[in-house]
Design an enzyme around this catalytic site. Structure first.
Site, short mmCIF file in Angstrom:
data_model
loop_
_atom_site.label_atom_id
_atom_site.label_comp_id
_atom_site.label_asym_id
_atom_site.label_seq_id
_atom_site.Cartn_x
_atom_site.Cartn_y
_atom_site.Cartn_z
N THR A 131 3.57 2.97 3.55
CA THR A 131 4.40 2.91 2.41
C THR A 131 5.68 3.17 2.72
O THR A 131 6.11 3.85 3.49
CB THR A 131 3.70 4.37 1.42
OG1 THR A 131 3.97 5.42 2.38
CG2 THR A 131 2.26 4.12 1.18
N GLU A 132 6.69 3.12 1.71
CA GLU A 132 7.89 2.72 1.81
C GLU A 132 8.55 4.17 2.16
O GLU A 132 9.82 4.26 2.98
CB GLU A 132 8.74 2.15 0.71
CG GLU A 132 8.54 2.61 -0.82
CD GLU A 132 7.24 2.00 -1.55
OE1 GLU A 132 7.37 1.62 -2.57
OE2 GLU A 132 6.34 1.74 -0.74
#
Length: 802
Positions: free
Chosen positions: A425-426
């Site tokens: 995830t970012e």
């Protein structure tokens, strides 16, 4: 009870400039005023207003007076998280500990304030709430510029929503520069009402704007955002008329070696508001109970190197020098104020997220039991996720967007594929299972967590193999809108632009229609449309371009648009979307073409989607994902080397073992009869072996080695592929390679085919500059077979020299 705030030079300048000091005795205020009046002055041009500030040092006498005002027991949470205890903080150790009210009193009118946090995670709620209350009581500070990435908020009134204040002489916010406004609707509403200037920029770019300021660089230079609404030619990320009319613009275009890049300007940060778990009495911060590293260091350094201040909210104090130095996320010299939230207030002001007080499996403190992930029930969501799943390959690094894309993880688990890919995830998480819904950001049982700016470095550099993203609207040219649903709804791009522009393979997932759509599947693998949705998702013009189909073609990306009944792609072959797959049981004209506002190209080789997608039972798609067992052998006769890739092989019974060793003996026997014993290179990473079979497995493996191997080397994952690639380059057959690259068999290789082929065959990502050098900026034309050999050799040689 008074809390002590020791005035370091930076804080003293702000105290002297402020009209009020809360929670301090009148004697202390008077003493500081007298000292300030007799101190040397310096002139600053902060926010273009000429202001005089006074520098002073705290003498020993003044410090003794300050200490005498603070001889009170202070209630804090014990370091082990247990019951509260009353204790006296040593006088000399109180220098940075203060209340939230005192800390926010240092924020001045016109300051630029950067806040850490991501969606519902890690919000410095106590400080933000105090700042909002100060405006309500004093009408100040006003005209703030607010900088944020993940938009820390709760979709209601908390987080950054505390700062959406108005009613004084001037509004609290003059300007907002953010990435995601969905969680902060009160701030978004101010922008929609033209009550402040507002910009929505890519999350990765905002993160690196802060880092650029920390290094005194002019800004963050990147191609991320070109061709989207962030491009200055298409709006520059402005969200309202006030921003469009503003003389201030944070994004500009610059030319580097003939390539257009975007410059996201570094902004001076006057105040950083960050959050951590523990502070020692000097101000060193650790984040052991935080689910993410939300650029606390990045934000603090930007403020510190701008001459600003850093306010840190924590839940507990530790003895000075007791923290593990390698666990310190932000060192003391960067921190000016430490606000400690008392235990009884932590549920409201310092919970891990707005969703749950604390979850140790999200912070990495424990690993939760890995119970089986329940399969998705059969629905349009599962159908879309199943079709998207077929694009996965072992060892891929994957990003899943929020919403529909989350279903891909559950399908991968059902198909026994989850252990062979790395989800990310970012905000900085590798591995584990990403949390969903309002908890999006962290992951259950993560393998690693890094800072958000570092993750976007990895993403923007091509670290992702594939991304699965949602889509609100899709245009004829393959443009996608996720950032602005309507004129009266502001969302922002989040990390979508960084991810979608930097990944070789992008899968957009959306139902063909929305609002009322009802579908079912049959026992023989067909899709039935019971009721059509009232809103069309494939439209003539999107409300805002968050992803550009034309730019994707220029970059050579593989882009697919997956729905429950049809699959489209955008490529250099056509200027509009091409319909390449259709679900069994649907009518092409009635159920697909009539539900789209434009006319796509219908492929001459239109295929049916795999019927297994529409059946209730498990698809058993391992053969498509991993390939056949025969495909796992690769023999190089020139130096008698055999490569064997065992990733994804599962041996759970004696029957499996019989089959496995029979295949090995047959394959190796053929080679030995002609070339003798061979040199082996084996990838054991991803081999699943039932524990009860280990003794038999290693015994028979040793027999195989004695009979067929000269020697053996074992590598895992990328190292194995790198070793195999070296042999491939030594015996490169460009004629055969051209046929493999020319996926549509039209006698030429376009940018998408070249980029995908290099990734597949050579484990190498071609840069945008390399593609432009090959295709001259026109990715729609292809290279011939004659040109292909030269191009491949040049690119491979160039890659070795870089």
């Amino acid at each position: 009870m008074a809390n002590q705030l020791r005035y370091t030079p930076i804080l003293a300048r702000r105290v002297a400039a402020n009209s009020t000091l809360t929670s301090h005795s009148s004697d202390l205020k008077r003493t500081i005023s007298i000292l300030a009046a007799n101190s040397p002055t310096v002139t600053s041009h902060h926010n273009t207003t000429k202001t005089t500030y006074r520098y002073f040092r705290i003498s020993k006498d003044l410090q003794a007076h300050v200490d005498s005002l603070n001889e009170y027991p202070t209630k804090q949470t014990a370091l082990d998280g247990g019951a509260s205890s009353y204790y006296n903080i040593p006088k000399r150790s109180k220098q940075k500990i203060t209340t939230a009210e005192d800390a926010v009193s240092l924020i001045r009118n016109g300051d630029t304030v950067a806040v850490s946090g991501f969606v519902c995670q890690g919000t410095p709620e106590a400080v933000l709430k105090a700042l909002g209350k100060r405006y309500e009581s004093e009408g100040a500070p006003f005209d703030l510029t607010l900088v944020f990435g993940g938009g820390p908020g709760d979709w209601s009134t908390r987080g950054l929503n505390h700062l959406a204040k108005k009613g004084g002489t001037k509004n609290m916010l003059k300007r907002t520069i953010g990435s995601h406004y969905g969680q902060v609707p009160m701030v978004a509403q101010m922008a929609l009402d033209e009550e402040c200037e507002a910009w929505a920029l890519p999350m990765g770019s905002i993160s690196r704007m802060l880092r650029a300021k920390a290094t005194h660089s002019p800004g963050h230079i990147t191609m991320v955002g070109t061709g989207t609404f962030v491009d200055p030619d298409l709006g520059g990320g402005t969200c309202n008329e006030a921003a469009r009319k503003s003389l201030f613009q944070p994004v500009s275009k610059i030319d580097i070696d003939g390539q257009q890049n975007l410059l996201y300007k570094a902004l001076p940060i006057n105040v950083a508001i960050i959050r951590a778990t523990t502070a020692d009495t000097s101000g060193n911060l650790t984040i052991e109970r935080e689910s993410l590293m939300c650029d606390q260091m990045n934000t603090a350094m930007a403020a510190r190197n701008s001459g600003g201040i850093v306010i840190a909210q924590v839940m507990r104090l530790a003895k000075n020098g007791s923290l593990n130095p390698k666990q310190v996320a932000v060192p003391a010299p960067l921190v000016d104020c430490v606000v400690v939230v008392d235990e009884e207030d932590q549920d409201e002001l310092h919970s891990m997220s707005f969703v749950e007080r604390y979850n140790p499996s999200l912070t990495g403190q424990i690993r939760s039991p890995e119970d089986a992930i329940a399969p998705l029930p059969m629905s349009q969501r599962k159908v879309i996720a199943r079709r998207a799943f077929f694009e996965l390959k072992p060892d891929m690094v994957v990003n899943l967007g929020i919403g529909l894309p989350e279903g891909v993880a559950r399908v991968a688990a059902e198909e026994d594929m989850l252990d062979y890919i790395t989800l990310s995830t970012e905000p900085g998480v590798f591995g584990g299972l990403p949390a969903s819904g309002h908890s999006f950001g962290p992951a259950y049982n993560p393998a690693a967590v890094i800072e958000m700016n570092q993750m976007f470095d990895f993403y923007d550099g091509g670290g992702l193999d594939i991304s699965f993203l949602g889509a609100a609207q899709i245009s004829p040219r393959g443009d996608v809108n996720v950032s602005r649903m309507s004129k009266d709804r502001l969302t922002g791009p989040g990390g979508f632009i960084d991810i979608s522009q930097s990944t070789d393979v992008v899968m957009f997932m959306s139902p063909l229609t929305a609002s009322g759509l009802d579908v079912t599947t049959t026992k023989n693998g067909k899709l039935i449309i019971n009721k059509e949705g009232s809103i069309k998702k494939f439209v003539n013009m999107v409300g805002e371009v968050t992803f550009s189909g034309d730019e994707a073609v220029r970059r050579g990306q593989k882009v697919l648009y997956v729905t429950e009944r049809a699959v489209f792609r955008r490529s250099s072959h056509h200027p509009v979307l091409e319909l390449i797959e259709i679900a069994p049981g649907v009518d092409l004209q009635k159920d697909v073409l009539n539900q789209i506002e434009f006319e796509p190209v219908v492929s001459s080789n239109l295929k049916l989607m795999d019927r297994r997608i529409f059946l209730e039972k498990k698809m058993n798609a391992a053969s498509e994902i991993f390939g056949s067992f025969k495909d796992r052998f690769s023999y190089h006769a020139e130096d008698n080397v055999m490569f064997l890739n065992l990733c994804g092989i599962s041996l759970n019974s004696d029957e499996d073992m019989d089959w496995y060793f029979r295949c090995l003996r047959e394959t190796f026997g053929e080679v030995k009869s002609e070339h003798g014993k061979m040199n082996m290179v084996i990838n054991y990473d991803g081999l699943n072996l039932n524990g009860s079979l280990e003794n038999r497995y290693w015994q028979e493996t040793q027999e195989i080695a004695n009979e067929f191997y000269l020697n053996v080397r074992r590598f895992a994952g990328g190292a194995f592929h790198h070793a195999q690639l070296g042999k491939k380059l030594e015996t490169l057959d460009t004629d055969k390679l051209f046929r493999e690259f020319d996926s549509n068999d039209n006698g030429s290789v376009n940018a998408t085919e070249l980029r995908e082929g290099f990734r597949r065959e050579f484990c190498r990502r071609l840069t945008q500059k390399e593609l432009d050098q090959v295709f001259g900026g026109d990715a729609e034309h292809g290279i011939s077979k004659k040109q292909f050999a030269f191009v491949v050799q040049e690119l491979l040689e160039g890659g070795r020299k870089q």
